[in-house]
Design a protein around this motif. Structure first.
Motif, PDB file in Angstrom:
ATOM      1  N   VAL A  31     -55.442  27.035  54.767  1.00 54.34           N
ATOM      2  CA  VAL A  31     -54.905  27.748  55.926  1.00 54.34           C
ATOM      3  C   VAL A  31     -55.972  28.683  56.490  1.00 54.34           C
ATOM      4  O   VAL A  31     -56.625  29.407  55.733  1.00 54.34           O
ATOM      5  CB  VAL A  31     -53.661  28.588  55.524  1.00 54.34           C
ATOM      6  CG1 VAL A  31     -53.026  29.217  56.755  1.00 54.34           C
ATOM      7  CG2 VAL A  31     -52.643  27.748  54.786  1.00 54.34           C
ATOM      8  N   PHE A  32     -56.142  28.688  57.799  1.00 57.42           N
ATOM      9  CA  PHE A  32     -57.018  29.675  58.431  1.00 57.42           C
ATOM     10  C   PHE A  32     -56.339  31.043  58.410  1.00 57.42           C
ATOM     11  O   PHE A  32     -55.129  31.153  58.643  1.00 57.42           O
ATOM     12  CB  PHE A  32     -57.331  29.280  59.872  1.00 57.42           C
ATOM     13  CG  PHE A  32     -58.369  28.201  59.983  1.00 57.42           C
ATOM     14  CD1 PHE A  32     -59.701  28.457  59.697  1.00 57.42           C
ATOM     15  CD2 PHE A  32     -58.013  26.917  60.377  1.00 57.42           C
ATOM     16  CE1 PHE A  32     -60.662  27.455  59.794  1.00 57.42           C
ATOM     17  CE2 PHE A  32     -58.960  25.910  60.480  1.00 57.42           C
ATOM     18  CZ  PHE A  32     -60.293  26.186  60.190  1.00 57.42           C
ATOM     19  N   THR A  33     -57.111  32.088  58.115  1.00 55.91           N
ATOM     20  CA  THR A  33     -56.556  33.433  57.992  1.00 55.91           C
ATOM     21  C   THR A  33     -57.272  34.418  58.911  1.00 55.91           C
ATOM     22  O   THR A  33     -58.203  34.044  59.642  1.00 55.91           O
ATOM     23  CB  THR A  33     -56.664  33.925  56.538  1.00 55.91           C
ATOM     24  OG1 THR A  33     -58.053  34.039  56.187  1.00 55.91           O
ATOM     25  CG2 THR A  33     -55.968  32.965  55.584  1.00 55.91           C
ATOM     26  N   ASP A  34     -56.820  35.670  58.843  1.00 61.31           N
ATOM     27  CA  ASP A  34     -57.444  36.691  59.693  1.00 61.31           C
ATOM     28  C   ASP A  34     -58.930  36.801  59.377  1.00 61.31           C
ATOM     29  O   ASP A  34     -59.363  36.618  58.248  1.00 61.31           O
ATOM     30  CB  ASP A  34     -56.756  38.044  59.523  1.00 61.31           C
ATOM     31  CG  ASP A  34     -56.924  38.627  58.125  1.00 61.31           C
ATOM     32  OD1 ASP A  34     -57.218  37.865  57.184  1.00 61.31           O
ATOM     33  OD2 ASP A  34     -56.744  39.849  57.979  1.00 61.31           O
ATOM     34  N   GLY A  35     -59.699  37.081  60.389  1.00 64.53           N
ATOM     35  CA  GLY A  35     -61.154  37.004  60.289  1.00 64.53           C
ATOM     36  C   GLY A  35     -61.682  35.768  60.969  1.00 64.53           C
ATOM     37  O   GLY A  35     -62.864  35.690  61.307  1.00 64.53           O
ATOM     38  N   THR A  36     -60.806  34.799  61.191  1.00 67.65           N
ATOM     39  CA  THR A  36     -61.179  33.605  61.941  1.00 67.65           C
ATOM     40  C   THR A  36     -61.326  33.956  63.421  1.00 67.65           C
ATOM     41  O   THR A  36     -60.456  34.606  63.998  1.00 67.65           O
ATOM     42  CB  THR A  36     -60.110  32.508  61.760  1.00 67.65           C
ATOM     43  OG1 THR A  36     -60.092  32.098  60.387  1.00 67.65           O
ATOM     44  CG2 THR A  36     -60.389  31.311  62.638  1.00 67.65           C
ATOM     45  N   GLN A  75     -54.869  33.927  68.606  1.00 61.93           N
ATOM     46  CA  GLN A  75     -53.699  33.982  67.743  1.00 61.93           C
ATOM     47  C   GLN A  75     -53.910  34.999  66.621  1.00 61.93           C
ATOM     48  O   GLN A  75     -54.961  35.036  65.984  1.00 61.93           O
ATOM     49  CB  GLN A  75     -53.411  32.611  67.124  1.00 61.93           C
ATOM     50  CG  GLN A  75     -52.164  32.593  66.245  1.00 61.93           C
ATOM     51  CD  GLN A  75     -52.044  31.305  65.447  1.00 61.93           C
ATOM     52  OE1 GLN A  75     -52.976  30.515  65.393  1.00 61.93           O
ATOM     53  NE2 GLN A  75     -50.908  31.099  64.817  1.00 61.93           N
ATOM     54  N   GLN A  76     -52.907  35.827  66.385  1.00 59.48           N
ATOM     55  CA  GLN A  76     -52.962  36.789  65.291  1.00 59.48           C
ATOM     56  C   GLN A  76     -52.679  36.056  63.979  1.00 59.48           C
ATOM     57  O   GLN A  76     -51.556  35.656  63.713  1.00 59.48           O
ATOM     58  CB  GLN A  76     -51.937  37.901  65.522  1.00 59.48           C
ATOM     59  CG  GLN A  76     -52.213  38.749  66.750  1.00 59.48           C
ATOM     60  CD  GLN A  76     -53.524  39.496  66.654  1.00 59.48           C
ATOM     61  OE1 GLN A  76     -53.796  40.170  65.658  1.00 59.48           O
ATOM     62  NE2 GLN A  76     -54.351  39.381  67.679  1.00 59.48           N
TER      63      GLN A  76
END
Length: 249
Positions: A136-141, A158-159
């Motif tokens: 899964v892509f997460t925050d920081g992407t 997207q947040q």
């Protein structure tokens, strides 16, 4: 939101394979987390154009590979690969309990509206002893894009949720023997225009419902991105990925 996801990813179906280079790497690394061997039925949630299938077939054999995706044009890119194509919502799986021997998903569940509910529910279709691997892509992407968008008012990102958010979800699913991992990637592009074009060709602009395409804001966006995030290799874009993998007990 799901209507927009269908629209954006549907338009990007033909260009996705060439544009989504990071997603291809993530699928490869996700497949490596699956134990080699022979399996009965494998379910790939949010399979897209089939990156994960192409990598998994190097590691495993299976009697039936089921590719499920919300976006039918993406699925149609997999025609001729010998997989069962199912156009359906990964948050509401149309399968019986304990009907699969392996559950995989790469670069898809970050789009879920209620992952804290739908991710645990996904495991009802996995048999006891079944294996799983999720990426899964997460925050920081795309943090550079988010930063410049906030500074200039051009576009939106997207947040994404944190690695710890997903780790908590998987840790609290009963009967899972689960391990975690994460990785970061950087891509470089010759220009901001090239980066935005490639980004659009992946369909990942689905979150940008209130995007402003004003020429003045665009010029400022390009100038800011160039000033802040151009290095010797070009325009930088960063990605962060969370992995959960293991076995249902």
């Amino acid at each position: 939101m799901k209507k927009r996801i269908r629209q954006c990813f549907g338009k990007a179906a033909a260009s996705y394979s060439d544009a989504a280079s990071v997603q291809r790497i993530v699928a490869k690394n996700c497949a490596v987390l699956c134990p080699q061997g022979s399996y009965g039925r494998v379910l790939d949630i949010g399979s897209g154009v089939g990156f994960l299938h192409d990598e998994l077939k190097k590691h495993i054999n299976c009697a039936q590979y089921v590719s499920l995706d919300l976006v039918q044009p993406m699925l149609l890119e997999q025609l001729g690969r010998g997989v069962m194509l199912v156009a359906a919502d990964g948050e509401d799986l149309p399968f019986a309990d304990e009907s699969f021997d392996m559950l995989v998903s790469s670069s898809a569940m970050q789009w879920y509206g209620a992952p804290e509910k739908s991710i645990p529910q996904s495991f009802r279709v996995l048999k006891s002893g079944g294996k799983f691997a999720i990426a899964v892509f997460t925050d920081g992407t795309l943090r550079e894009l988010a930063d410049v968008s906030a500074r200039t008012g051009f576009g939106s990102v997207q947040q994404l949720r944190s690695c710890s958010f997903y780790e908590d979800i998987f840790s609290n699913i009963p009967e899972l023997n689960v391990s975690f991992g994460s990785e970061e990637h950087e891509q470089f592009f010759p220009s901001v225009k090239h980066f935005l074009k490639k980004h659009k060709q992946t369909g990942a602009v689905a979150s940008s419902e209130n995007i402003s395409w004003g020429k003045g804001k665009y010029r400022r966006f390009v100038e800011e991105y160039e000033k802040l995030y151009r290095g010797g290799s070009g325009i930088k874009a960063s990605y962060r990925v969370f992995f959960a993998y293991g076995e249902k007990l």
